[in-house]
Design an enzyme around this catalytic site. Structure first.
Site, mmCIF file in Angstrom:
data_model
loop_
_atom_site.group_PDB
_atom_site.id
_atom_site.type_symbol
_atom_site.label_atom_id
_atom_site.label_comp_id
_atom_site.label_asym_id
_atom_site.label_seq_id
_atom_site.Cartn_x
_atom_site.Cartn_y
_atom_site.Cartn_z
ATOM 1 N N HIS A 26 -9.614 1.337 4.604
ATOM 2 C CA HIS A 26 -8.367 1.525 5.365
ATOM 3 C C HIS A 26 -8.636 2.496 6.522
ATOM 4 C CE1 HIS A 26 -4.317 2.707 6.438
ATOM 5 N NE2 HIS A 26 -3.911 1.604 5.847
ATOM 6 N N GLY B 297 2.228 2.245 10.806
ATOM 7 C CA GLY B 297 3.241 3.295 10.727
ATOM 8 C C GLY B 297 3.927 3.594 12.046
ATOM 9 N N SER C 205 2.997 -2.068 10.341
ATOM 10 C CA SER C 205 4.433 -2.135 10.642
ATOM 11 C C SER C 205 5.090 -3.466 10.276
ATOM 12 C CB SER C 205 4.694 -1.792 12.116
ATOM 13 O OG SER C 205 4.348 -0.440 12.374
ATOM 14 N N GLU D 215 -5.725 -4.839 10.383
ATOM 15 C CA GLU D 215 -4.703 -3.827 10.650
ATOM 16 C C GLU D 215 -5.037 -3.081 11.943
ATOM 17 O OE1 GLU D 215 -2.576 -2.627 6.714
ATOM 18 O OE2 GLU D 215 -4.253 -1.290 7.067
ATOM 19 N N ASN E 64 0.861 -1.181 0.000
ATOM 20 C CA ASN E 64 0.000 0.000 0.000
ATOM 21 C C ASN E 64 0.898 1.232 0.000
ATOM 22 O OD1 ASN E 64 -1.813 2.038 0.505
ATOM 23 N ND2 ASN E 64 -2.334 1.347 2.580
ATOM 24 N N GLU F 279 -7.044 4.876 7.618
ATOM 25 C CA GLU F 279 -6.776 6.289 7.302
ATOM 26 C C GLU F 279 -7.961 6.914 6.576
ATOM 27 O OE1 GLU F 279 -2.984 5.662 5.425
ATOM 28 O OE2 GLU F 279 -2.140 5.123 7.381
ATOM 29 N N LYS G 155 0.042 4.275 -0.314
ATOM 30 C CA LYS G 155 -0.585 5.478 0.268
ATOM 31 C C LYS G 155 -0.311 6.682 -0.642
ATOM 32 C CE LYS G 155 -0.235 3.288 4.738
ATOM 33 N NZ LYS G 155 -0.218 3.428 6.194
HETATM 34 P P1 PGA Z 1 2.661 0.322 7.567
HETATM 35 O O1 PGA Z 1 1.213 0.558 6.883
HETATM 36 O O2 PGA Z 1 3.191 -0.966 7.051
HETATM 37 O O3 PGA Z 1 3.486 1.516 7.112
HETATM 38 O O4 PGA Z 1 2.434 0.293 9.039
HETATM 39 C C1 PGA Z 1 0.344 -0.522 6.669
HETATM 40 C C2 PGA Z 1 -0.957 -0.014 6.129
HETATM 41 O O5 PGA Z 1 -1.434 1.039 6.587
HETATM 42 O O6 PGA Z 1 -1.557 -0.640 5.228
#
Ligand code: PGA
Length: 234
Positions: free
Chosen positions: A90, A163, A195, A157, A7, A92, A9
């Site tokens: 997601h 992150g 992460s 997640e 992903n 976010e 982003k």
């Molecule tokens: P990350 O993000 O691996 O940077 O923690 C995962 C995600 O949000 O899909």
């Protein structure tokens, strides 16, 4: 085979096509690979990856197929650009764009309508985990946002793991994944996200109920994405 999805982003410019080139040039890892670049790069990535083992995905879609929705993209448009997967719900987007479970489910159904496999994200906040509500929250999100049938993928997640460099323990991940698999059945892949990096991918991907990974930061460079994928259970 486990599925390892990247992903990106809101990261990636035309010059980052070089990372896709590097992925395509590398020996195939023991996993299905999906790269979800920003929408501006979808068509270029899909054209470059056509005929390869790497599939391209998008990061969101609108529930409607077309219409007066300024700035939005329909699942049909993403499929037309060459996507085969789309991430929906997601955290976010659930948080930053106030997306509800009902909207996420409508987006997932739209993806299926357009011939895309939706990757439906669920996960608890830190406060919910600390209150002992992880399973209740995740299973409620799942019930209300995952379509009941059709091609579909779940991504678990934990919001606090995204992150942050923090992950649940393997036992904690397995507990949630096993509960999700008990609900959705053995044929729906359940990815872990939050992460994931080349150092922790091995123990996470070895868990019996983990069907792959949704990788954010570590997917931006081919080298680390491939190192995660190398840890997949074939
Ligand atoms: P990350 O993000 O691996 O940077 O923690 C995962 C995600 O949000 O899909």
């Amino acid at each position: 085979m486990q599925l390892i999805a990247g992903n990106w982003k809101m990261n990636g410019l035309k010059r980052h096509l070089a990372e896709l080139e590097a992925l395509l040039a590398a020996p195939a890892p023991p996993a299905r690979l999906v790269v979800c670049p920003p929408a501006t790069l979808l068509a270029a990535f899909a054209e470059r990856a056509a005929g390869s083992a790497v599939a391209i995905g998008a990061q969101d879609c609108h529930p409607e197929p077309a219409g007066a929705f300024t700035g939005d993209l329909s699942a049909e448009m993403l499929a037309d650009a060459g996507a085969r997967y789309v991430i929906v719900g997601h955290s976010e987007r659930r948080m930053g764009h106030h997306e509800t479970d009902a909207l996420v489910q409508a987006k997932a159904r739209a993806a299926q309508r357009a011939g895309l496999a939706p990757i439906v994200c669920v996960g608890e906040s830190l406060a919910e985990r600390e209150a002992g509500r992880t399973l209740a929250v995740v299973l409620a999100q799942l019930a209300a946002s995952l379509p009941a049938d059709g091609p579909r993928i779940v991504a678990y997640e934990p919001v606090w793991a995204i992150g942050s460099g923090r992950t649940p323990s393997p036992a904690e991940i397995e507990e949630v994944h096993a509960a999700i698999v008990a609900r959705v059945g053995p044929h729906v892949p359940v990815l872990y996200g939050g992460s994931v990096n080349p150092r922790n991918a091995g123990p996470i991907l070895a868990l019996p109920s983990v069907g792959g990974a949704l990788v954010g930061g570590a997917s931006l460079e081919a080298r680390s994405f491939l190192a995660v994928a190398a840890a997949a259970r074939p």
